[in-house]
Structures are given as C-alpha cells and as structure tokens.
Design an enzyme around this catalytic site. Structure first.
Site, PDB file in Angstrom:
ATOM      1  N   GLU A 143       0.793  -1.233   0.000  1.00 14.59           N
ATOM      2  CA  GLU A 143       0.000   0.000   0.000  1.00 14.59           C
ATOM      3  C   GLU A 143       0.832   1.294   0.000  1.00 14.59           C
ATOM      4  OE1 GLU A 143      -2.677  -0.457   3.318  1.00 14.59           O
ATOM      5  OE2 GLU A 143      -3.713  -2.134   2.388  1.00 14.59           O
ATOM      6  N   GLU A 249      -6.038 -10.775  -1.592  1.00 18.06           N
ATOM      7  CA  GLU A 249      -6.881 -10.626  -0.395  1.00 18.06           C
ATOM      8  C   GLU A 249      -8.361 -10.611  -0.773  1.00 18.06           C
ATOM      9  OE1 GLU A 249      -5.575  -7.348   2.111  1.00 18.06           O
ATOM     10  OE2 GLU A 249      -3.485  -7.658   1.569  1.00 18.06           O
TER      11      GLU A 249
HETATM   12  C1  GLA Z   1      -5.056  -4.707   4.164  1.00 16.80           C
HETATM   13  C2  GLA Z   1      -3.808  -5.487   4.532  1.00 16.80           C
HETATM   14  C3  GLA Z   1      -4.166  -6.815   5.141  1.00 16.80           C
HETATM   15  C4  GLA Z   1      -5.299  -6.700   6.105  1.00 16.80           C
HETATM   16  C5  GLA Z   1      -6.462  -6.090   5.435  1.00 16.80           C
HETATM   17  C6  GLA Z   1      -7.701  -6.092   6.290  1.00 16.80           C
HETATM   18  O1  GLA Z   1      -5.612  -5.103   2.990  1.00 16.80           O
HETATM   19  O2  GLA Z   1      -2.950  -5.703   3.468  1.00 16.80           O
HETATM   20  O3  GLA Z   1      -3.058  -7.289   5.832  1.00 16.80           O
HETATM   21  O4  GLA Z   1      -4.905  -5.954   7.223  1.00 16.80           O
HETATM   22  O5  GLA Z   1      -6.086  -4.783   5.087  1.00 16.80           O
HETATM   23  O6  GLA Z   1      -7.525  -6.510   7.572  1.00 16.80           O
END
Ligand code: GLA
Length: 362
Positions: A143, A249
């Site tokens: 990020e 994710e």
């Molecule tokens: C982000 C992070 C993850 C997790 C998610 C939600 O996407 O990369 O590690 O913390 O948020 O929990």
C-alpha cells in the site's frame, strides 16, 4: 462464537484448481497459536497457499528493535509443509501495523534517511533470511500508492528515505532470498483512479531493473463494485508489463458500506435504524442474496481463469464468514458473509460457483 462443525466431505477446492493457479486462504493469530483447529482444517483441506493474516506484519515480527518473533510464522511453514501448500509472506514494509519505534528518530529527532535505511535493511534481511527457501512469495511493500494527489503515499518510509525506499526494499529482499517471488501489493489498483499510478510506479522499477516479479491486487470487493471489465483491463495491463498478477486478499462483502450517502464511523455504535439498513442479515443470509453472491464469484473466477497464464495465485482473505475482518470494517460489530464457507465452516453456494468455474474450464 459458534462452533464450526467438522469439515464436510466435498471435493477439495484445490483439486479443482490443480494446474491452474494456487488457490489460497489466510490463518489468523489464534489459528497459528493452535487455538482454532477448524480454520486450519479448512485451510489444509482446500487450499494450496496460506498467508498469515497478521503474524508476519512488521509490528508482530519486530515489536521492539532487534527482538524478532518467528513462532507463528514458523508454525505457518510447518502447517504448509504438512499439506503441501505454499507459505506466503505478508508483509515486509507498510505504513500501518508497524511498531512505533521503527518510525522514531534518535533522541526525539526526525528519522534520518540513514537510520531508516538501516532499519529497513535489517528488518527485511532478517525476516526473509529466516524464511529463505521456506516462504516462496513475499508481499515486499504494501500500500505505498496514494489515494490522493501524487503517486506515493506520504508514509514515514517515504518521508525518511525518499522515493527509492521501494526499490531498496525489493533489492534487500532479493539479496536475502534470490529465489523468492517478490510482490508489490496494494488495494484498488484494479480501478481507474489508481491503476495508472501503479503502472507508472511498476514501470519505473522494472526500467531500473529492480527485482519486482509480481503485482498483488488485494480485491476487497462488494456486490456492486468493481466492474469486472475494469478489472480485466487492469490484469491485461499488468501482464503487458511482464509481471505476474496475484489476487492477494479476495473477499466479496454483501453489506452496504455507506448509510444514506454518509459513512458511519468505525468507532460509532449504530442506531437501531442504522442497524436495520447496514446490518440486515444478523439472523442468516437470505437464499436470494447467497445466490447473487455466488453468481458474482462465478464471474470473478471465470475472469481469473481466462487469465490463468498471468495469474499465479488467488487468495481469499479469510477461511469462513465468522473469521472475516469485514465483520468489523468499515463498521464495527456486523454480520457479513464475504467468503465461501459459512460460520459453521460449511460450503455456501459461492463455494460451488468457484469450484464449478474451474471444472467447466477443464
Ligand atoms: C489490508 C492489509 C491486510 C489486512 C487487510 C484487512 O488489505 O494488506 O493485511 O490488514 O487490510 O484486515
């Protein structure tokens, strides 16, 4: 919390996805401490890749300078070995879930470039070195792209080191384990507002011969967004850069995120009126919604399968609905249904939609 019943006898998801791409899930801290056996059972039965939800984040691994904690990460590696899954490392460098000491300068002074670089190199070198040959994929930087103006988020790493902190992070990780697949991971980089920034960043890194091998698209999605045509364009554009794409994710929440145009704050308690609108399925998911949810998963996986040469892995962010972060984000205390298994660990219509998409492809 409801108790999850024994894993059902259904064809494991990993059998349907054999030879296509890795199909992954996560394990939380409690599971890696051996406290919730059922999550581990689902993970080892159905998946070929497992990411630790929180255990390898900077604050968990190095809570104090020089104090490295590897017990849960080591457990992950052991679990993966027992079922033939790939252990995935998440994440080496991030502005969040990082202990405060890492961003504090000496004697209350601002963090200097030299100190920040040394800390970064020590952290990444030690962690990747510890798991050399055992963790085959790493989310190296998480990020770093800004949602607002400019390309990079004004994170403590950017402020202390400058633009080259990302390149440096990848170089150190590569040095520590030259065989590991190194990933740049972010959210919304499949969307129009952020994709050009990601392309520019990755292009620059590749031109500089920085060892970045894949882009991780988080894919925290909802029923009404994103538009899958936009996602497909993004996958093609990243593939054209010569990168692998990892879906890192994935979840598909069914609850609304905005209340009549306004956000309910994370710390706010919902009024009964807000509850009715924003947390509508506390006593179960209506079948019509479960079917629509399955249909959206079908479309997503048909898209992923069309690009199986580019996509190396698709990981769900949670094993079952009862262990999803979406129950507490962006609003606390809700009952969401984003995954393939319900709160008892039983298959939902979405499970069969994902399984059938692979079977149909042959
Ligand atoms: C982000 C992070 C993850 C997790 C998610 C939600 O996407 O990369 O590690 O913390 O948020 O929990």
């Amino acid at each position: 919390m409801q108790r999850i019943e024994k894993t059902e006898k259904v064809m494991p998801l990993k059998d349907a996805y054999k030879g296509k791409f890795l199909i992954g899930t996560i394990l939380g801290v409690a599971a890696l401490q051996g406290k919730v056996q059922q999550d581990t059972e689902l993970a080892t039965t159905h998946f070929t890749a497992i990411t630790p939800e929180n255990s390898l984040k900077p604050e968990a691994v190095q809570p104090r300078e020089g104090e490295f904690r590897f017990a849960e990460g080591d457990k992950l590696v052991e679990i993966c070995k027992s079922c033939g899954a790939s252990a995935i490392g998440h994440t080496l460098l991030w502005h969040a879930q990082t202990a405060r000491w890492m961003f504090e300068g000496q004697d209350g002074k601002p963090l200097t470039r030299e100190v920040a670089l040394t800390r970064m190199r020590t952290h990444i070198g030690t962690v990747v070195g510890h798991y050399k040959g055992k963790i085959k994929q790493w989310d190296v930087v998480n990020e770093a792209i800004n949602d607002g103006p400019g390309i990079l988020r004004p994170s403590p790493w950017l402020k202390a080191i400058g633009d080259d902190f990302i390149a440096e992070a990848f170089r150190v990780a590569h040095q520590a384990d030259p065989k590991a697949t190194l990933i740049y991971n972010d959210y919304n980089i499949e969307l129009g507002y952020k994709r050009p920034k990601a392309v520019e960043l990755l292009n620059k890194l590749l031109t500089q011969k920085v060892p970045v091998h894949a882009v991780g698209i988080q894919c925290h999605w909802r029923m009404d967004n994103p538009n899958f045509a936009e996602v497909e364009d993004a996958i093609k554009e990243y593939a054209a850069l010569g990168l692998k794409v990892m879906i890192t994710e994935l979840d598909l929440g069914v609850l609304p995120t905005k209340y009549q145009g306004a956000d309910i704050g994370f710390r706010q308690t919902m009024t009964p009126e807000q509850q009715a609108v924003m947390n509508g399925y506390t006593s179960g998911l209506p079948d019509s919604v479960a079917q629509a949810h399955a249909e959206r998963y079908r479309q997503a996986f048909e898209l992923f399968l069309r690009h199986q040469k580019t996509i190396g892995r698709v990981t769900f962010w949670g094993t079952h609905d009862g262990s999803s972060w979406l129950d507490n984000f962006p609003i606390r205390g809700r009952t969401d249904y984003p995954l393939l298994f319900d709160r008892q660990g039983k298959t939902k219509p979405a499970f069969f939609a994902v399984q059938n998409a692979a079977k149909k492809r042959g």
